[in-house]
Design a protein around this motif. Structure first.
Motif, PDB file in Angstrom:
ATOM      1  N   LEU A 119       8.303   0.972 -10.952  1.00 23.46           N
ATOM      2  CA  LEU A 119       8.905   2.012 -10.109  1.00 23.46           C
ATOM      3  C   LEU A 119      10.370   1.691  -9.815  1.00 23.46           C
ATOM      4  N   PHE A 120      10.640   0.454  -9.361  1.00 24.03           N
ATOM      5  CA  PHE A 120      12.011   0.078  -9.025  1.00 24.03           C
ATOM      6  C   PHE A 120      12.896  -0.004 -10.273  1.00 24.03           C
ATOM      7  N   ILE A 150       3.537   5.897  -5.663  1.00 25.11           N
ATOM      8  CA  ILE A 150       3.356   6.007  -7.112  1.00 25.11           C
ATOM      9  C   ILE A 150       2.216   6.972  -7.435  1.00 25.11           C
ATOM     10  N   TYR A 151       1.101   6.833  -6.708  1.00 25.15           N
ATOM     11  CA  TYR A 151      -0.041   7.715  -6.949  1.00 25.15           C
ATOM     12  C   TYR A 151       0.321   9.173  -6.644  1.00 25.15           C
ATOM     13  N   THR A 152       1.035   9.370  -5.551  1.00 28.20           N
ATOM     14  CA  THR A 152       1.422  10.730  -5.160  1.00 28.20           C
ATOM     15  C   THR A 152       2.312  11.367  -6.224  1.00 28.20           C
ATOM     16  N   PHE A 153       3.264  10.587  -6.725  1.00 29.42           N
ATOM     17  CA  PHE A 153       4.159  11.094  -7.771  1.00 29.42           C
ATOM     18  C   PHE A 153       3.364  11.500  -9.014  1.00 29.42           C
ATOM     19  N   ASP A 154       2.421  10.642  -9.439  1.00 30.24           N
ATOM     20  CA  ASP A 154       1.610  10.943 -10.633  1.00 30.24           C
ATOM     21  C   ASP A 154       0.737  12.174 -10.410  1.00 30.24           C
ATOM     22  N   TYR A 166       1.711  -5.218  -8.565  1.00 31.08           N
ATOM     23  CA  TYR A 166       3.113  -5.626  -8.595  1.00 31.08           C
ATOM     24  C   TYR A 166       3.829  -5.077  -9.828  1.00 31.08           C
ATOM     25  N   LEU A 167       3.127  -5.006 -10.951  1.00 29.86           N
ATOM     26  CA  LEU A 167       3.742  -4.437 -12.150  1.00 29.86           C
ATOM     27  C   LEU A 167       4.035  -2.948 -11.966  1.00 29.86           C
ATOM     28  N   LEU A 168       3.137  -2.242 -11.275  1.00 25.58           N
ATOM     29  CA  LEU A 168       3.385  -0.821 -10.990  1.00 25.58           C
ATOM     30  C   LEU A 168       4.620  -0.647 -10.120  1.00 25.58           C
ATOM     31  N   ILE A 169       4.726  -1.485  -9.096  1.00 19.38           N
ATOM     32  CA  ILE A 169       5.874  -1.394  -8.179  1.00 19.38           C
ATOM     33  C   ILE A 169       7.158  -1.819  -8.888  1.00 19.38           C
ATOM     34  N   VAL A 223       0.834  -1.208   0.000  1.00 22.60           N
ATOM     35  CA  VAL A 223       0.000   0.000   0.000  1.00 22.60           C
ATOM     36  C   VAL A 223       0.871   1.262   0.000  1.00 22.60           C
ATOM     37  N   ILE A 224       1.930   1.273   0.813  1.00 21.79           N
ATOM     38  CA  ILE A 224       2.826   2.443   0.878  1.00 21.79           C
ATOM     39  C   ILE A 224       3.478   2.705  -0.474  1.00 21.79           C
ATOM     40  N   LEU A 225       3.955   1.655  -1.118  1.00 24.46           N
ATOM     41  CA  LEU A 225       4.598   1.815  -2.426  1.00 24.46           C
ATOM     42  C   LEU A 225       3.602   2.305  -3.476  1.00 24.46           C
TER      43      LEU A 225
END
Length: 405
Positions: free
Chosen positions: A395-396, A16-20, A389-392, A10-12
């Motif tokens: 990100l990495f 991602i949402y915050t960055f977008d 998982y694909l979003l995370i 959830v944190i990760l």
């Protein structure tokens, strides 16, 4: 799945949402694209569907002299932020788990798919207002449904799809709550409104006339000479496009097939939604959204909006709107205590357990995180699919790329 693992996911995702969201907030609008043009459809070519909001934007621009493309951006940010605040505040106040809404299928799909720049957030806020009016105890039933029909008519003027998400559901809800037919008949007003906007769908030249009108108030260089597709589409009559999504496209993937898989994945999650009422960040849940309620509301919304799936190809938009409106109904409205609704949930659970996934809480939680959400960016490829998982992973991957490049 352990609570630590869930909280990490959830944190990760929130990062991602915050960055977008920040990226959208800081970008400078300097081009009349598909989304802005859709918001700015107005009545310069005469009365036309979806023209109300664009007309309001014009008046605000002429009165305040704020650049109109900045107005659409401010509108999008305020409407979407209000929706996020509503859900978080409501779920926190009632101690309902936010877990599913924080997954890509939930509240942040609008951001990931750039639908934050459509009028969906505003339409969902109108549904919240309607639900609160219907739930009022100190107002006569006639006035509840009178004001409801007025708001639905207003929403239908904003976008005709609003009718299909409101009138069928609220009429059924009123019927099951034994509301007098006299009050339910007040929905004749939004029915007439829908007929009106359907008839006045625009002439052959409406898009071009609106485009020329917008050029007068948009600085030179902030638009191309090509008519935006959203203005071109406003001219067209409704026609069946249901098979368009099943053509092979997007590097060989059938979007239609992805939508069907996505729909049945959501059915599995909602039929076992009790398993997804889990703690996030240690917040104890005192109230649960019942599986029978969220499943029933979602199915009603999908059935009521079948006409939309025939005449448009952005099915992911309709499915997400059904998801979020169903959650609003669960939060705001009194549950429907009918044995048939409970039986629908039991039947779906029995079929799923027998042919697809055994009944297991951990398995249901894992399944909800791996659902392939269609139409979202996969890496740098647009309009494919993604999941948590694909979003995370993406990100990495970017962090590693920039760290070693």
């Amino acid at each position: 799945m352990s609570s630590k693992f869930i909280n990490t996911i959830v944190i990760l995702l929130l990062a991602i949402y915050t960055f977008d969201f920040v990226k959208y907030c800081i970008y400078k609008p300097n081009n009349l694209d598909y989304f802005d043009a859709e918001l700015l459809i107005n009545y310069s070519s005469g009365f036309i569907r979806r023209g109300l909001l664009g007309e309001l934007f014009k008046y605000v621009h002429l009165y305040t002299h704020i650049p109109i493309l900045y107005l659409t951006k401010i509108f999008s940010i305020i409407a979407y932020s209000s929706l996020i605040i509503y859900f978080i505040a409501s779920f926190y106040k009632k101690r309902i788990s936010l877990f599913f809404l924080l997954l890509p299928s939930g509240l942040f799909f609008l951001l990931l798919d750039n639908r934050i720049r459509f009028r969906d957030s505003l339409l969902l806020l109108l549904i919240i207002i309607i639900c609160k009016i219907i739930s009022l105890k100190k107002i006569e039933t006639f006035y509840k449904y009178f004001f409801t029909s007025i708001i639905i008519s207003l929403g239908t003027l904003l976008h005709e799809m609003f009718f299909f998400y409101t009138v069928p559901f609220f009429a059924l809800y009123a019927f099951l709550n034994k509301i007098k037919y006299t009050y339910i008949s007040l929905f004749i007003l939004p029915i007439f409104t829908l007929a009106f906007v359907t008839f006045f769908h625009g002439s052959e030249n409406s898009g071009y006339i609106i485009f020329e009108d917008l050029k007068k108030i948009i600085p030179n260089g902030d638009f191309s000479n090509e008519l935006p597709f959203s203005l071109r589409a406003i001219n067209t009559e409704a026609e069946s496009l249901i098979f368009e999504n099943f053509k092979q496209m997007n590097i060989g993937f059938s979007r239609g097939l992805m939508y069907i898989i996505y729909f049945f994945s959501l059915i599995i999650c909602f039929s076992r939604y009790k398993d997804l009422n889990i703690k996030v960040f240690g917040i104890t849940n005192h109230t649960y959204i019942q599986s029978k309620d969220i499943l029933f509301y979602f199915l009603i919304q999908i059935l009521a909006t079948i006409p939309l799936f025939f005449v448009a190809v952005d099915w992911q938009r309709f499915i997400n709107f059904s998801i979020l409106s169903s959650f609003i109904f669960c939060i705001e409205l009194k549950p429907l205590n009918y044995k048939a609704i409970t039986n629908i949930n039991l039947i779906f659970n029995k079929i799923i357990s027998r042919y697809f996934i055994p009944k297991n809480k951990g398995l249901t939680i894992l399944f909800s995180t791996v659902i392939l959400v269609p139409h979202l960016k996969l890496g740098n490829l647009d309009y494919l699919y993604t999941n948590s998982y694909l979003l995370i992973f993406n990100l990495f991957s970017k962090i590693l790329y920039f760290s070693f490049s």
